[in-house]
Design a protein around this motif. Structure first.
Motif, PDB file in Angstrom:
ATOM      1  N   VAL A   1      59.219 -30.051  14.637  1.00 57.35           N
ATOM      2  CA  VAL A   1      60.368 -30.586  15.523  1.00 57.35           C
ATOM      3  C   VAL A   1      61.143 -31.550  14.956  1.00 57.35           C
TER       4      VAL A   1
ATOM      5  N   ARG B  62      49.408 -31.728  22.486  1.00 56.09           N
ATOM      6  CA  ARG B  62      50.814 -31.721  22.356  1.00 56.09           C
ATOM      7  C   ARG B  62      51.148 -31.709  21.063  1.00 56.09           C
TER       8      ARG B  62
ATOM      9  N   SER C 234      54.585 -32.845  18.368  1.00 52.42           N
ATOM     10  CA  SER C 234      55.336 -34.035  18.081  1.00 52.42           C
ATOM     11  C   SER C 234      56.949 -33.932  18.307  1.00 52.42           C
ATOM     12  N   ALA C 235      57.738 -35.133  18.610  1.00 56.36           N
ATOM     13  CA  ALA C 235      59.147 -35.052  18.779  1.00 56.36           C
ATOM     14  C   ALA C 235      59.287 -36.322  18.214  1.00 56.36           C
TER      15      ALA C 235
ATOM     16  N   TRP D 149      65.001 -35.124  23.335  1.00 51.29           N
ATOM     17  CA  TRP D 149      63.494 -34.467  22.613  1.00 51.29           C
ATOM     18  C   TRP D 149      62.544 -34.461  23.761  1.00 51.29           C
ATOM     19  N   TYR D 150      61.780 -33.485  23.504  1.00 49.99           N
ATOM     20  CA  TYR D 150      60.566 -33.098  24.526  1.00 49.99           C
ATOM     21  C   TYR D 150      59.626 -32.337  23.479  1.00 49.99           C
ATOM     22  N   PRO D 151      58.108 -33.146  23.417  1.00 49.94           N
ATOM     23  CA  PRO D 151      57.417 -32.390  22.351  1.00 49.94           C
ATOM     24  C   PRO D 151      56.683 -31.097  23.235  1.00 49.94           C
TER      25      PRO D 151
ATOM     26  N   THR E 212      54.235 -28.647  24.542  1.00 48.13           N
ATOM     27  CA  THR E 212      52.959 -29.345  25.408  1.00 48.13           C
ATOM     28  C   THR E 212      52.288 -27.936  26.051  1.00 48.13           C
TER      29      THR E 212
END
Ligand code: TAP
Length: 453
Positions: A292, A327, A329-330, A337-339, A341
């Motif tokens: 990511v 989760r 990473s971000a 950004w959103y990791p 999940t």
């Protein structure tokens, strides 16, 4: 004149200001398209095909430019954006062969001859969402033009740049003026005019089920033809006898492609209870391994979400007490950004399990037996996509036939091929795009009796 500032979702920096068309400007574009229809439908089929093929070649010559525009304006990883631009080329090339195959029938009757001809339906209004601005534009544009229709396309307000460039490439390829126009603007203004203007004879809408329902009601007033490609909440069903390693390794691609902003996202992973623990052990490194980051960097697999508002919406499905299993990473810093999940276990009535999230959040739920897997997969108002993992061919076919959805893959996460039909069951839509029959959907059949006596 109002303008919309396109924002780079990875940096939050402005990319470009785009003038928004007014209702009057939308009407003017529709009227030009209606005028252009007369000459475009009269272009000899071979010549229409040649022009579409030149259009495909023109897109091919600008793949890198289009991909860079999509990366900047929509945050798509450059590898994915390059593939998406290539799909525009391929879809145009595929349908460039269609004009010469638009044949009717001869039907035996007494006292004469009955023939059918396929006439272009007329001006087509194309309303495109922000998640895949290029492919979805091409899915409507190419078969409509092949059928002899003229097209007015409205890209999503947030992501107009690649559609605007493709509109220029059409002219550079030699398509006559006004045969394919791109009109950026708001859905409530330009989109609404496409629905309401009587000269538009068909709407191709891809977007949310909620807006699709409004559009269907609007089209009903004029008995306007309509294709709807709407939302989804698809299942990825993993049986105990499957290649678990492969099922787990590809599950992230099945749901987190385009950061989960994908109508085909298989956002409910259903796993046979006896292998749930093993599956989770295999899924965890697959999620951790998703790259990511900067979408402009080669090798990035997942970029940011489209906007801050959309990120907030996605985050609302993962409250502080959500059952986060693990989760990815971000990046920190600017960008939406959103990791990736994974939620498990989730209640059957949890919004994360029942609603389309359109972001990188997936649930994992156990099932027992084939019948329960099918029932759980079907326990949704949507029916767009789905995957089935099993080594048992009979079961694969039984489950595929049992799941109420338009597009399924067995032992694969791949969901869309432009030469096969695509579309949804239930609230996921109406009609099919792509595949060999898509051009027919842009024609009306005319039946002519010629007396011989
Ligand atoms: P929507 O908010 O429904 O917007 C889609 C398009 O409709 C945009 O161009 C929008 O314009 C326009 N629009 C909004 N209101 C309108 C109105 N009253 N009249 C005419 N047009 C109007 O969807 P979205 O948020 O862009 O896309 C996400 C949704 O699309 C998800 O549910 C996703 O599943 C679905 N989707 C489905 C598919 C297929 S193939 N089934 C593919 C991709 C996405 P503005 O941008 O100006 O609002």
């Amino acid at each position: 004149m109002t303008t919309y500032t396109v924002i780079n979702p990875a940096t939050e920096q402005p990319v470009r200001d785009v003038a928004q068309a007014s209702a009057a400007e939308a009407d003017a574009a529709i009227e030009r398209a209606a005028k252009a229809l007369e000459s475009w439908r009269a272009v000899a089929p071979g010549d229409r095909g040649r022009l579409l093929h030149r259009f495909a070649e023109q897109v091919d010559a600008h793949i890198t430019e289009l991909a860079a525009l999509e990366t900047a304006g929509s945050g798509h990883p450059v590898g994915a954006a390059t593939w998406e631009a290539g799909q525009v080329r391929d879809v145009l090339a595929y349908y460039s062969a269609a004009p010469e195959r638009l044949t009717g029938r001869q039907i035996p009757v007494s006292g004469g001859l009955n023939v059918t001809v396929k006439e272009p339906v007329g001006v087509v209004g194309l309303i495109v969402p922000w998640n895949f601005p290029m492919p979805i534009l091409s899915w409507g544009m190419a078969p409509a033009l092949a059928a002899g229709c003229t097209v007015v396309a409205k890209p999503a307000e947030m992501t107009p740049l690649t559609a605007m460039r493709i509109g220029e490439l059409a002219l550079e390829a030699g398509l006559p003026e006004d045969v394919f126009q791109v009109v950026p603007g708001k859905g409530s203004v330009v989109g609404q005019r496409l629905v309401d203007h009587p000269a538009v004879r068909k709407i191709v809408f891809t977007g949310s089920t909620e807006v699709g329902q409004q559009i269907m009601a609007g089209c009903a007033r004029q008995v306007k033809r309509l294709t709807l490609e709407l939302g989804g909440k698809s299942a990825n069903i993993v049986f105990a006898d499957s290649d678990l390693q492969k099922a787990a390794a590809t599950a992230p691609s099945a749901v987190f492609d385009n950061a989960g902003q994908d109508c085909c996202a298989r956002s409910r992973i259903l796993v046979e209870a006896s292998v749930l623990d093993r599956f989770m052990e295999l899924l965890e490194p697959a999620i951790a391994g998703i790259r990511v980051g900067d979408p402009a960097a080669e090798g990035t697999e997942m970029g940011p979400l489209i906007s801050a508002a959309h990120r907030d919406r996605v985050a609302s499905y993962v409250p502080d007490d959500a059952p986060v299993a693990f989760r990815g990473s971000a990046p920190d810093g600017p960008g939406y950004w959103y990791p990736p999940t994974v939620l498990a276990p989730v209640a059957a009535d949890a919004p994360a399990y029942t609603e389309e999230i359109f972001g990188p959040v997936v649930t994992v739920t156990p099932f027992t037996g084939e019948a329960e897997a099918i029932a759980m997969a079907n326990d949704t108002p949507y029916g767009l996509s789905g995957s089935i993992w099993t080594q048992n061919v009979g079961r694969a076919i039984r489950v595929a036939r049992g799941v109420e959805t338009g597009n399924l893959s067995v032992n694969s996460h791949s969901s869309v091929r432009y030469w096969t039909p695509f579309g949804g069951f239930k609230l996921s839509g109406l009609g099919r795009e792509l595949g060999p029959d898509a051009v027919d959907a842009f024609t009306e059949i005319k039946n002519i009796f010629i007396a011989t006596e």
